[in-house]
Enzyme design. Structure first.
Site: not given
Ligand code: FAD
Length: 275
Positions: A6, A8, A42, A99, A155, A206, A256
């Site tokens: 895939s 991106e 975000a 973020d 998740k 980065f 990916h």
């Molecule tokens: P989460 O899974 O919510 O985790 C965030 C943080 O919170 C982690 O440190 C985790 O350990 C902690 N956490 C989670 N749940 C709990 C809990 N219950 N208690 C305590 N701590 C917890 N960013 C963008 O803005 N746009 C995009 O399109 C984008 N695409 C991405 C695609 C991929 C494949 C990846 C790997 C990253 C992408 N990102 C994108 C970056 C991502 O948004 C950031 O890494 C962001 O900081 C975390 O998002 P997440 O969904 O992993 O968050």
């Protein structure tokens, strides 16, 4: 060799960028991706561009995944956006926390990506295939490595169908992540995210920000090439195609590619691997 792949993309900011990306996509479609995904700023900052690019990909007869971040969002707003994506014919989402750019207050009704996954499932049932992000080298804001593994498992348990990893250059980190989360009950496929190496300073900057480790030997070799971009690209192709090969042998369910809206680096990797 067949291996699901895939690609991106990020939403282009100008009409010229959109035209260029159309050409890039056509070149990559020759490799028959499972789907192409489009990132989402975000706070919804790129929403129009994300949805427009997703529409283009669907109109080109390909499967499209919209990234979707929830930080700062209200439930009403997310409900509305999900309805728009459903009406567009989108069947796959990459569900993220995201973020917020500095200066934005947190606000919003979602704290973690697991909240978003649970909300999407509750609102739309099985309509969407939901991908989540995975961090083999630990998310930079995690309280601890173990807390991050638990956050990933949460998740999956909230309803994710599969995961895409942050990029990494250590196949061991990936294998360990898959083994550990499997033992914790998360059984969905974890697809490695692959970042081609084409540029030294940009990659190093980065990687620091997103929690991906560039191993010392790669960093030093890249720095040693200075401005010699041809050598950087040749070295990057060797290193990353070797990594992809290791991952394939380790049983990765697919790859990916973070294309950075360019076709040449990803095509070079696919050619080298014989995909
Ligand atoms: P989460 O899974 O919510 O985790 C965030 C943080 O919170 C982690 O440190 C985790 O350990 C902690 N956490 C989670 N749940 C709990 C809990 N219950 N208690 C305590 N701590 C917890 N960013 C963008 O803005 N746009 C995009 O399109 C984008 N695409 C991405 C695609 C991929 C494949 C990846 C790997 C990253 C992408 N990102 C994108 C970056 C991502 O948004 C950031 O890494 C962001 O900081 C975390 O998002 P997440 O969904 O992993 O968050």
């Amino acid at each position: 060799m067949t291996l699901p792949i895939s690609f991106e993309f990020f939403p282009p900011k100008t009409p010229e960028g959109a035209d260029k990306l159309r050409t890039v996509r056509q070149a990559l479609y020759a490799h028959r991706p499972d789907f192409c995904s489009v990132t989402f700023g975000a706070g919804g900052s790129t929403q129009d561009g994300t949805f427009a690019t997703v529409r283009d990909i669907l109109a080109e007869g390909q499967q499209a995944a919209s990234h979707f971040s929830c930080i700062g969002a209200t439930k009403a707003r997310v409900r509305e956006q999900l309805a728009t994506l459903k009406a567009m014919g989108v069947r796959r989402l990459v569900a993220l926390r995201g973020d917020l750019p500095s200066g934005y207050g947190m606000g919003g009704e979602f704290t973690y990506a697991s909240d978003l996954v649970a909300f999407i499932r509750a609102e739309t049932g099985d309509h969407f295939h939901i991908e989540v992000a995975a961090y083999p080298e630990v998310h930079p804001q995690a309280r601890s490595a173990e807390a991050d593994l638990k956050a990933y498992v949460a998740k999956v348990k909230a309803g994710a169908d599969s995961a895409i990893t942050q990029y990494f250059y250590s196949a061991d980190a990936y294998a360990r992540f898959v083994d550990d989360t499997l033992a914790m009950g998360a059984t969905v496929p974890v697809v490695p995210g692959i970042m081609p190496i084409t540029n030294s300073s940009q990659l190093l900057r980065f990687s620091d920000a997103c929690g991906a480790e560039v191993p010392r030997w790669i960093r030093l070799r890249l720095q040693g090439f200075g401005d010699d971009t041809a050598s950087i690209k040749a070295f990057g192709l060797d290193v990353v195609s070797g990594l992809c090969e290791q991952l394939r042998r380790a049983g990765a369910p697919g790859l990916h590619f973070y294309t950075m809206n360019q076709s040449v680096p990803t095509l070079a990797l696919l050619d080298r691997m014989g995909v």
